[in-house]
Design a protein around this motif. Structure first.
Motif, mmCIF file in Angstrom:
data_model
loop_
_atom_site.group_PDB
_atom_site.id
_atom_site.type_symbol
_atom_site.label_atom_id
_atom_site.label_comp_id
_atom_site.label_asym_id
_atom_site.label_seq_id
_atom_site.Cartn_x
_atom_site.Cartn_y
_atom_site.Cartn_z
ATOM 1 N N LEU A 82 6.666 -20.476 29.185
ATOM 2 C CA LEU A 82 6.540 -22.053 28.823
ATOM 3 C C LEU A 82 6.053 -21.896 27.432
ATOM 4 N N ALA A 83 6.327 -20.914 26.053
ATOM 5 C CA ALA A 83 6.476 -21.126 24.538
ATOM 6 C C ALA A 83 7.705 -22.251 24.336
ATOM 7 N N THR A 84 8.648 -21.080 25.381
ATOM 8 C CA THR A 84 10.513 -21.436 24.958
ATOM 9 C C THR A 84 10.751 -22.569 25.204
ATOM 10 N N TYR A 85 9.874 -23.661 26.318
ATOM 11 C CA TYR A 85 9.768 -24.754 26.466
ATOM 12 C C TYR A 85 8.743 -25.787 25.382
ATOM 13 N N ASN A 86 8.635 -25.199 24.649
ATOM 14 C CA ASN A 86 7.686 -25.875 23.367
ATOM 15 C C ASN A 86 6.469 -26.415 24.565
ATOM 16 N N LEU A 87 5.891 -25.178 24.758
ATOM 17 C CA LEU A 87 4.750 -25.222 26.211
ATOM 18 C C LEU A 87 4.117 -24.018 25.634
ATOM 19 N N PRO A 88 2.782 -24.376 24.353
ATOM 20 C CA PRO A 88 2.212 -23.089 24.106
ATOM 21 C C PRO A 88 0.964 -23.142 24.890
ATOM 22 N N ALA A 89 1.075 -21.128 25.063
ATOM 23 C CA ALA A 89 -0.400 -21.172 26.283
ATOM 24 C C ALA A 89 -0.596 -19.602 26.185
ATOM 25 N N GLU A 90 -1.538 -19.830 26.329
ATOM 26 C CA GLU A 90 -1.980 -18.251 26.342
ATOM 27 C C GLU A 90 -2.902 -17.611 28.075
ATOM 28 N N ARG A 91 -2.770 -16.453 27.880
ATOM 29 C CA ARG A 91 -3.444 -15.729 28.605
ATOM 30 C C ARG A 91 -4.724 -15.271 28.821
ATOM 31 N N PHE A 92 -5.944 -15.864 29.519
ATOM 32 C CA PHE A 92 -6.845 -14.894 29.990
ATOM 33 C C PHE A 92 -7.055 -13.942 30.603
ATOM 34 N N GLU A 93 -8.400 -13.251 30.730
ATOM 35 C CA GLU A 93 -8.434 -12.688 31.979
ATOM 36 C C GLU A 93 -10.002 -12.637 31.168
ATOM 37 N N HIS A 94 -10.268 -11.823 32.827
ATOM 38 C CA HIS A 94 -12.084 -10.922 32.225
ATOM 39 C C HIS A 94 -12.344 -12.387 32.559
ATOM 40 N N MET A 95 -12.655 -13.503 32.813
ATOM 41 C CA MET A 95 -12.822 -14.698 31.771
ATOM 42 C C MET A 95 -14.099 -14.832 33.338
ATOM 43 N N THR A 96 -15.391 -15.224 32.061
ATOM 44 C CA THR A 96 -17.021 -15.390 33.402
ATOM 45 C C THR A 96 -16.870 -16.287 34.144
ATOM 46 N N ARG A 97 -17.329 -16.855 35.177
ATOM 47 C CA ARG A 97 -17.634 -17.093 36.196
ATOM 48 C C ARG A 97 -17.548 -18.736 35.167
#
Length: 182
Positions: A82-97
């Protein structure tokens, strides 16, 4: 929300500030495309952001760059892609409900669809699966009662767009992982 209470239309607010076309691999695709459903979610985001890249190109690029591993698509690779298409993103894990759903709703409200990982079709099967969250439902008390998603495993004719999962079901089958545009 009280269990068993049926809400009238006046009591429910449906929010989908994102209009995303369903992208999926067709029944005529090769075995490589069969495993591409996670990449379909990335393609839907790119399409929504008016970056028209073919699904086949994305899959080929992902395989060449090591984005597909023994357990399927690597979530960090989607962030990189996504960043290579100028769409910065972030991965989230262990998110609370509570915090996780709030983040998803906030993202949708900002017109940023969210890729999540859950059990396929939220109960109907047990394999892991990625879908694109595109909307949410809020009751008159301001509580989220469910989420709307596009499922790349299904066609438009089979209800692949704007599928609904009640929030309780989502919590039960969501893997507490998401990829969000920032």
């Amino acid at each position: 929300m009280t269990t068993g209470k049926v809400l009238s239309v006046a009591e429910i607010e449906f929010r989908s500030d994102v209009t995303v076309e369903l992208v999926r691999s067709s029944a005529h695709d090769s075995d490589v495309l069969f495993a591409a459903r996670g990449m379909c979610s990335v393609a839907m985001i790119l399409s929504f952001k008016e970056k028209n890249i073919s699904l086949v190109s994305l899959i080929d690029q992902g395989h060449k760059e090591g984005g597909y591993g023994p357990h399927g698509w690597v979530h960090d690779y989607f962030v990189k892609l996504l960043a290579t298409y100028n769409l910065p993103a972030e991965r989230f894990e262990h998110m609370t409900r509570q915090n996780g759903v709030k983040k998803i709703i906030d993202s949708i409200a900002k017109q940023k669809p969210v890729i999540i990982s859950g059990k396929k079709l939220f109960m109907e099967q047990t394999s892991f699966h990625m879908v694109l969250i595109v909307g949410f439902q809020i009751n008159s008390e301001g509580n989220c009662t469910g989420l709307f998603y596009h499922d790349p495993a299904l066609t438009k004719d089979r209800g692949g767009m704007f599928r609904f999962t009640p929030i309780e079901t989502f919590h039960q089958y969501w893997r507490n992982m998401a990829i969000m545009l920032i």
